[in-house]
Scaffold this active site. Structure first.
Site, mmCIF file in Angstrom:
data_model
loop_
_atom_site.group_PDB
_atom_site.id
_atom_site.type_symbol
_atom_site.label_atom_id
_atom_site.label_comp_id
_atom_site.label_asym_id
_atom_site.label_seq_id
_atom_site.Cartn_x
_atom_site.Cartn_y
_atom_site.Cartn_z
ATOM 1 C CB ALA A 50 -0.984 -0.024 1.222
ATOM 2 C CE1 TYR A 68 7.675 0.305 -5.927
ATOM 3 C CE2 TYR A 68 5.452 0.314 -6.714
ATOM 4 C CZ TYR A 68 6.791 0.138 -6.950
ATOM 5 O OH TYR A 68 7.330 0.191 -8.248
ATOM 6 C CB SER A 87 24.872 -22.360 -28.587
ATOM 7 O OG SER A 87 25.676 -22.670 -29.567
ATOM 8 C CD GLU A 129 27.038 -18.862 -13.717
ATOM 9 O OE1 GLU A 129 26.246 -17.819 -13.825
ATOM 10 O OE2 GLU A 129 28.095 -19.027 -14.445
ATOM 11 C CE LYS A 176 21.886 -24.739 -21.081
ATOM 12 N NZ LYS A 176 20.209 -24.603 -21.632
#
Length: 667
Positions: free
Chosen positions: A35, A37, A83, A113, A115
């Site tokens: 509210a 924000y 790629s 990481e 994917k």
């Protein structure tokens, strides 16, 4: 409030709202109620409405707006978005680590990481402002989707960083958003999306950004294409610094010092991938050191310093109803399984690869069989095996025909080949596939000439050869289905523009056997004109690095054919240019002190921009790279040069001032 006070108020509201947005969308840790924000946002909207000339580019109100686009503009990536090579098991990962270790003298550490299964994108910032967002496309040319990317609230519209910064990441749709979107589509009697990846890609390719804004997309940033003012030395440092700048990075990344640690990470996420609130389809493993990345370099398609581990493929069982044959542009006959629709790895599969006749015979695959379907790498469906124990006696054995299903000519099996092939040069299926290849993105790149349009033109007898494409006129095209005035005009402009392509695109587009895009570029650089290549002997071609005997033989045979000579003559008469437009060997400086040298730029330049300095060095025969290694010959250091200068001095590399570069230019 006077205008100056309003301006300051707008600035403070933007700063506050952007901080709130960062906490909510990036950190997932809001510090104020929704509210509050919303109240601040309404206050900002009212001020901007009253004072439209004070609206700022980084205002949260600017994320959605503007009329729908007519089309997406093309964007060339300064650094290609290549790629990655794939790994499917532990041995593949160990082989990757061994190759990487053999390519450098120093011990290697890796960054692992998740994917993310979404759409690869590039974000460019100039002096802190978000100026362009683009799709990966073919890796060299993508599409400008800036308006749509601005609707993703985890993407900052401004950052505290000068110069050029291009970051890469994956836009995706969280599970919760995907389920809500499909519920809405089903309620509206629309076709639901097959999976979150398709939903994300479809949303970002909407011409109206207001549609993308409603799709609740998100993003993870995972890498850097260009960073003008960075002296960071590792990928892990990049990830940390990107987070500090306000970008959303994935918190699950891990630095691993051994391949055993990498495999442990891979095994953990193979088991726990379904615990996440978004889709992943594998693990990306990168060599951490940027210097070692530079040493290892690239193949034509992918970096040698990174690999993508793909999760084990999903399988499903269905019924094989028929086997269809297709003829490729080189005449190879490929059987395809027609299946009862079945869900595999989040998509509905109705067709699957059978590769060739030998595989069908060896595995005794029959029409009517229950078969197991697998998506290799979660992308290409293929038939793995028949379920023999479920046969009822009605199944039919499949036999390849003796004649081409498209032209009726006899099919042959060439020496050392498994596949059957039609060798009729006038086979309509081959001609049509050849045209589709000719206009494709890596070849002549003719916008608006997709597969469906080519088939229509071919069937209407408007186009039979590549040269016929350049004879098309407006009146003929307007007679075709779904071709209006505007689309015809755009198509003819795209055809005309393609006449100016560099030679390597035309060479690749001709579809010469064994000649891919990389070999086409090598040939174009060496021979410079089509005329020179047409005159070349087998020995001339074989003398070129990277061109083997099969390629050389194929090239010489191709240009010896009368119909090829006629085709090229027609293309010339129609205005298609046949010269290489990149830097020619004959024009490269060979007497310059920079000729053949590897150069690194660091620090702030006063007299040249980074781009100007790079162009000057390349025009003098040098190569500019991003990090200092033993292969570096010269480091040109401006003000505040930092760690690259320190490393150059430790390695004993020649260090130049900006003035020395200017002196060389003067000579």
């Amino acid at each position: 409030m006077n205008k100056e006070q309003v301006s300051k108020k707008i600035e403070s509201l933007i700063e506050l709202l952007n901080q709130y947005g960062y906490e909510y969308y990036v950190l997932d840790n809001p510090t104020v109620p929704d509210a509050e924000y919303d109240q601040k946002l309404r206050e900002l909207q009212q001020l901007e409405q009253d004072f439209p000339d004070l609206v700022m580019e980084n205002s949260p109100t600017q994320r959605v707006g503007g009329a729908p686009l007519a089309s997406f503009q093309k964007v060339t990536h300064n650094v290609p978005m290549l790629s990655l090579g794939n790994a499917f098991n532990e041995q593949d990962l160990r082989d990757f680590a061994r190759r990487a270790s053999n390519g450098t003298d120093q011990p290697i550490s890796f960054v692992c990481e998740l994917k993310i299964d979404g759409l690869a994108i590039s974000l460019t910032y100039e002096n802190g402002k978000f100026v362009r967002g683009a799709t990966r496309g073919d890796g060299t040319i993508g599409e400008d989707i800036t308006s749509n990317l601005k609707t993703i609230r985890s993407i900052p519209l401004s950052i505290k960083e000068q110069g050029t910064l291009e970051v890469r990441g994956e836009a995706y749709m969280p599970h919760k958003s995907f389920l809500a979107l499909n519920e809405l589509r089903e309620k509206n009697e629309e076709e639901p999306f097959a999976n979150p990846r398709n939903a994300a890609a479809g949303s970002l390719r909407q011409l109206d950004p207001k549609i993308a804004a409603k799709r609740n997309l998100d993003i993870f940033l995972y890498g850097v294409g260009e960073w003008e003012n960075s002296d960071l030395t590792s990928h892990s440092e990049h990830l940390t610094r990107l987070k500090e700048l306000g970008f959303k990075t994935n918190k699950e990344w891990k630095k691993c010092n051994t391949i055993d640690e990498v495999i442990e990470y891979v095994n953990y996420w193979t088991e726990h991938r379904n615990d996440l609130s978004y889709e992943i389809d594998g693990i990306v493993i990168k060599v951490d050191s940027l210097d070692q990345q530079e040493e290892l370099g690239f193949t034509a398609k992918s970096p040698r310093w990174a690999i993508a581990y793909k999760f084990p493929a999903e399988e499903a069982m269905t019924t094989l109803r028929d086997i269809e044959l297709s003829i490729g542009r080189t005449g190879v006959v490929t059987p395809t399984a027609i299946l009862d629709p079945v869900r595999v790895a989040g998509t509905t599969v109705q067709r699957a690869s059978l590769h060739n006749e030998d595989l069908i015979r060896e595995q005794d695959i029959r029409i009517g069989d229950k078969v197991v379907i697998k998506k290799a790498g979660d992308i290409i469906p293929k038939v793995v095996r028949s379920v023999v124990e479920q046969r009822n006696g009605d199944e039919q054995e499949f036999h390849m025909p003796d004649e081409c299903p498209a032209c009726g000519n006899e099919l042959v099996r060439l020496e050392e080949e498994v596949a059957l092939r039609c060798i009729n040069p006038n086979c309509p299926a081959q001609l049509m596939e050849g045209l589709i290849h000719f206009v494709s993105r890596n070849a002549m790149n003719i916008d608006g000439l997709g597969e469906k349009v080519i088939i229509q033109l071919f069937q209407e007898n408007l186009v039979q050869t590549m040269a016929d494409l350049y004879r098309l006129d407006k009146e003929e095209l307007l007679q075709l289905e779904r071709m209006g005035e505007k689309s015809v005009t755009n198509l003819l402009e795209a055809i005309e523009k393609s006449k100016e392509n560099s030679l390597e695109r035309l060479l690749f587009g001709l579809g010469i056997r064994f000649i891919g895009s990389k070999a086409a570029k090598t040939l174009a650089m060496e021979f410079e004109t089509m005329e020179n290549l047409q005159k070349a002997t087998y020995e001339d071609v074989l003398a070129i690095d990277e061109i083997g005997d099969k390629m050389a033989d194929s090239i010489v045979q191709y240009f010896a054919e009368e119909k090829v000579t006629e085709l090229l003559s027609n293309l010339r008469e129609l205005g298609v240019q046949m010269e290489y437009k990149g830097p020619r060997k004959s024009e490269q400086a060979t007497d310059s002190v920079l000729s053949g040298k590897t150069v690194v730029l660091t620090g702030k330049m006063e007299k040249f921009s980074r781009k100007e300095a790079k162009e000057i060095i390349e025009s003098l025969g040098g190569t500019v790279t991003g990090s200092v290694s033993k292969k570096t010959d010269i480091v040109i250091a401006g003000e505040d040069a930092g760690s690259k200068l320190d490393k150059a001095e430790k390695l004993g590399i020649d260090v130049w001032s900006e003035q020395q570069l200017e002196d060389v230019v003067g000579k």
